[in-house]
Design a protein around this motif. Sequence first.
Motif, PDB file in Angstrom:
ATOM      1  N   LEU A   1       0.823  -1.200   0.000  1.00 21.08           N
ATOM      2  CA  LEU A   1       0.000   0.000   0.000  1.00 21.08           C
ATOM      3  C   LEU A   1       0.864   1.259   0.000  1.00 21.08           C
ATOM      4  O   LEU A   1       0.610   2.205  -0.755  1.00 21.08           O
ATOM      5  CB  LEU A   1      -0.916   0.004   1.225  1.00 21.08           C
ATOM      6  CG  LEU A   1      -2.221  -0.779   1.114  1.00 21.08           C
ATOM      7  CD1 LEU A   1      -2.806  -1.028   2.493  1.00 21.08           C
ATOM      8  CD2 LEU A   1      -3.207  -0.030   0.234  1.00 21.08           C
ATOM      9  N   LEU A   2       1.881   1.270   0.844  1.00 20.35           N
ATOM     10  CA  LEU A   2       2.792   2.418   0.887  1.00 20.35           C
ATOM     11  C   LEU A   2       3.521   2.580  -0.447  1.00 20.35           C
ATOM     12  O   LEU A   2       3.754   3.696  -0.912  1.00 20.35           O
ATOM     13  CB  LEU A   2       3.791   2.250   2.031  1.00 20.35           C
ATOM     14  CG  LEU A   2       3.182   2.267   3.452  1.00 20.35           C
ATOM     15  CD1 LEU A   2       4.252   1.908   4.476  1.00 20.35           C
ATOM     16  CD2 LEU A   2       2.579   3.632   3.768  1.00 20.35           C
TER      17      LEU A   2
ATOM     18  N   PRO B   1       0.741   9.066   6.202  1.00 22.24           N
ATOM     19  CA  PRO B   1      -0.274   8.383   5.398  1.00 22.24           C
ATOM     20  C   PRO B   1      -1.423   7.875   6.267  1.00 22.24           C
ATOM     21  O   PRO B   1      -1.228   7.476   7.414  1.00 22.24           O
ATOM     22  CB  PRO B   1       0.493   7.219   4.770  1.00 22.24           C
ATOM     23  CG  PRO B   1       1.923   7.642   4.784  1.00 22.24           C
ATOM     24  CD  PRO B   1       2.088   8.467   6.015  1.00 22.24           C
ATOM     25  N   VAL B   2      -2.612   7.901   5.709  1.00 15.53           N
ATOM     26  CA  VAL B   2      -3.792   7.360   6.385  1.00 15.53           C
ATOM     27  C   VAL B   2      -4.347   6.231   5.516  1.00 15.53           C
ATOM     28  O   VAL B   2      -4.478   6.372   4.298  1.00 15.53           O
ATOM     29  CB  VAL B   2      -4.863   8.436   6.624  1.00 15.53           C
ATOM     30  CG1 VAL B   2      -6.160   7.807   7.141  1.00 15.53           C
ATOM     31  CG2 VAL B   2      -4.356   9.470   7.628  1.00 15.53           C
ATOM     32  N   ILE B   3      -4.651   5.109   6.156  1.00 12.61           N
ATOM     33  CA  ILE B   3      -5.133   3.923   5.454  1.00 12.61           C
ATOM     34  C   ILE B   3      -6.448   3.484   6.085  1.00 12.61           C
ATOM     35  O   ILE B   3      -6.597   3.491   7.309  1.00 12.61           O
ATOM     36  CB  ILE B   3      -4.107   2.773   5.543  1.00 12.61           C
ATOM     37  CG1 ILE B   3      -2.767   3.198   4.913  1.00 12.61           C
ATOM     38  CG2 ILE B   3      -4.636   1.517   4.862  1.00 12.61           C
ATOM     39  CD1 ILE B   3      -1.645   2.198   5.129  1.00 12.61           C
ATOM     40  N   TRP B   4      -7.401   3.113   5.240  1.00 15.18           N
ATOM     41  CA  TRP B   4      -8.652   2.569   5.747  1.00 15.18           C
ATOM     42  C   TRP B   4      -9.139   1.432   4.848  1.00 15.18           C
ATOM     43  O   TRP B   4      -8.691   1.278   3.720  1.00 15.18           O
ATOM     44  CB  TRP B   4      -9.724   3.650   5.879  1.00 15.18           C
ATOM     45  CG  TRP B   4     -10.162   4.304   4.600  1.00 15.18           C
ATOM     46  CD1 TRP B   4     -11.161   3.912   3.760  1.00 15.18           C
ATOM     47  CD2 TRP B   4      -9.616   5.502   4.021  1.00 15.18           C
ATOM     48  NE1 TRP B   4     -11.282   4.772   2.706  1.00 15.18           N
ATOM     49  CE2 TRP B   4     -10.347   5.770   2.839  1.00 15.18           C
ATOM     50  CE3 TRP B   4      -8.588   6.376   4.391  1.00 15.18           C
ATOM     51  CZ2 TRP B   4     -10.075   6.853   2.022  1.00 15.18           C
ATOM     52  CZ3 TRP B   4      -8.308   7.462   3.575  1.00 15.18           C
ATOM     53  CH2 TRP B   4      -9.051   7.697   2.409  1.00 15.18           C
ATOM     54  N   LEU B   5     -10.049   0.641   5.394  1.00 11.18           N
ATOM     55  CA  LEU B   5     -10.656  -0.450   4.651  1.00 11.18           C
ATOM     56  C   LEU B   5     -12.008  -0.004   4.121  1.00 11.18           C
ATOM     57  O   LEU B   5     -12.889   0.391   4.893  1.00 11.18           O
ATOM     58  CB  LEU B   5     -10.834  -1.679   5.554  1.00 11.18           C
ATOM     59  CG  LEU B   5     -11.522  -2.886   4.915  1.00 11.18           C
ATOM     60  CD1 LEU B   5     -10.644  -3.504   3.829  1.00 11.18           C
ATOM     61  CD2 LEU B   5     -11.871  -3.930   5.972  1.00 11.18           C
TER      62      LEU B   5
ATOM     63  N   TYR C   1     -17.592  -6.114  -1.950  1.00 12.26           N
ATOM     64  CA  TYR C   1     -16.295  -5.605  -2.405  1.00 12.26           C
ATOM     65  C   TYR C   1     -15.558  -5.060  -1.188  1.00 12.26           C
ATOM     66  O   TYR C   1     -16.171  -4.475  -0.287  1.00 12.26           O
ATOM     67  CB  TYR C   1     -16.517  -4.489  -3.432  1.00 12.26           C
ATOM     68  CG  TYR C   1     -15.345  -3.546  -3.610  1.00 12.26           C
ATOM     69  CD1 TYR C   1     -14.461  -3.696  -4.679  1.00 12.26           C
ATOM     70  CD2 TYR C   1     -15.124  -2.507  -2.708  1.00 12.26           C
ATOM     71  CE1 TYR C   1     -13.381  -2.835  -4.839  1.00 12.26           C
ATOM     72  CE2 TYR C   1     -14.048  -1.641  -2.868  1.00 12.26           C
ATOM     73  CZ  TYR C   1     -13.188  -1.810  -3.923  1.00 12.26           C
ATOM     74  OH  TYR C   1     -12.124  -0.953  -4.079  1.00 12.26           O
ATOM     75  N   ALA C   2     -14.236  -5.224  -1.148  1.00 11.20           N
ATOM     76  CA  ALA C   2     -13.437  -4.660  -0.065  1.00 11.20           C
ATOM     77  C   ALA C   2     -12.065  -4.283  -0.610  1.00 11.20           C
ATOM     78  O   ALA C   2     -11.547  -4.920  -1.542  1.00 11.20           O
ATOM     79  CB  ALA C   2     -13.298  -5.649   1.098  1.00 11.20           C
ATOM     80  N   GLY C   3     -11.488  -3.247  -0.038  1.00 15.95           N
ATOM     81  CA  GLY C   3     -10.161  -2.830  -0.474  1.00 15.95           C
ATOM     82  C   GLY C   3      -9.558  -1.838   0.503  1.00 15.95           C
ATOM     83  O   GLY C   3     -10.276  -1.101   1.185  1.00 15.95           O
ATOM     84  N   PHE C   4      -8.220  -1.840   0.586  1.00 11.79           N
ATOM     85  CA  PHE C   4      -7.518  -0.883   1.431  1.00 11.79           C
ATOM     86  C   PHE C   4      -7.178   0.356   0.611  1.00 11.79           C
ATOM     87  O   PHE C   4      -6.581   0.258  -0.464  1.00 11.79           O
ATOM     88  CB  PHE C   4      -6.237  -1.502   1.993  1.00 11.79           C
ATOM     89  CG  PHE C   4      -6.488  -2.461   3.123  1.00 11.79           C
ATOM     90  CD1 PHE C   4      -6.777  -1.995   4.396  1.00 11.79           C
ATOM     91  CD2 PHE C   4      -6.441  -3.834   2.913  1.00 11.79           C
ATOM     92  CE1 PHE C   4      -7.013  -2.882   5.444  1.00 11.79           C
ATOM     93  CE2 PHE C   4      -6.678  -4.722   3.951  1.00 11.79           C
ATOM     94  CZ  PHE C   4      -6.962  -4.244   5.219  1.00 11.79           C
ATOM     95  N   GLN C   5      -7.563   1.511   1.129  1.00 16.31           N
ATOM     96  CA  GLN C   5      -7.314   2.790   0.461  1.00 16.31           C
ATOM     97  C   GLN C   5      -6.296   3.596   1.256  1.00 16.31           C
ATOM     98  O   GLN C   5      -6.326   3.605   2.489  1.00 16.31           O
ATOM     99  CB  GLN C   5      -8.621   3.582   0.313  1.00 16.31           C
ATOM    100  CG  GLN C   5      -8.453   4.866  -0.463  1.00 16.31           C
ATOM    101  CD  GLN C   5      -9.772   5.482  -0.928  1.00 16.31           C
ATOM    102  OE1 GLN C   5      -9.795   6.600  -1.453  1.00 16.31           O
ATOM    103  NE2 GLN C   5     -10.884   4.749  -0.776  1.00 16.31           N
TER     104      GLN C   5
END
Length: 221
Positions: free
Chosen positions: A58-59, A158-162, A93-97
């Motif tokens: 992701l990074l 960075p900010v990450i969410w599902l 559907y699912a994904g890390f943003q």
Amino acid sequence: MNPGLSTRDAQLPAAYSARLDALAVAPLWTVLHSLLPHERTTRVLPHHWRWRELREPLLEAARLVPIEQAERRVLMLCNPGMPGNASATATLYAGFQIILPGEAAPSHHHTAAALRLIVEGEGAYTTVDGVKCVMERGDLIITPPMRWHDHGHEGRDPVIWLDGLDIPLVRSVEANWASAMKPASTPSSDVDSSQDEFTGAGLVPRQSRYEETGYPQVRWP
């Protein structure tokens, strides 16, 4: 009809089968037990996506792909039993943003409903119909269908969410649609009004001081 499902009955006269085809009808008895099997079947396979394996890709995606190109910089969770479906299950559907400091993801709306679970970082926010919802680790933020939303980042890391959406379910009834993107706008409210409304004391909810939004709460800290 599923293109892989043959409805031809070899015991029927060829001319009769051709007539049925011309009328866009087919004999049920040839596919009855395929449409209504005696046992439930699914292509979905149990699968474990490990956060410690996904964080670095992701990074790296954030380094390789600018937000202007991606619009939504996401790594989707794709169930190995359903290649090409871009979904985690048959209906979800699912994904890390991931979003970086100073970035703004453009605004759009769609028929699918969405939710976001904040995994890491601080300083980002989601705007839903102009309402600014701060993103903090552990928060749940919802985006009801057909509500304009965008993302911004005022922090330093960075900010990450599902992301979770019912895209496969909506696609199955041929109702999936999304608007064209437009630039993210300045939030009209600095806080989700429910954060004030639902902290008021009393056994009976007081009359709202805010514009009716059609949903009671967007951000669930």
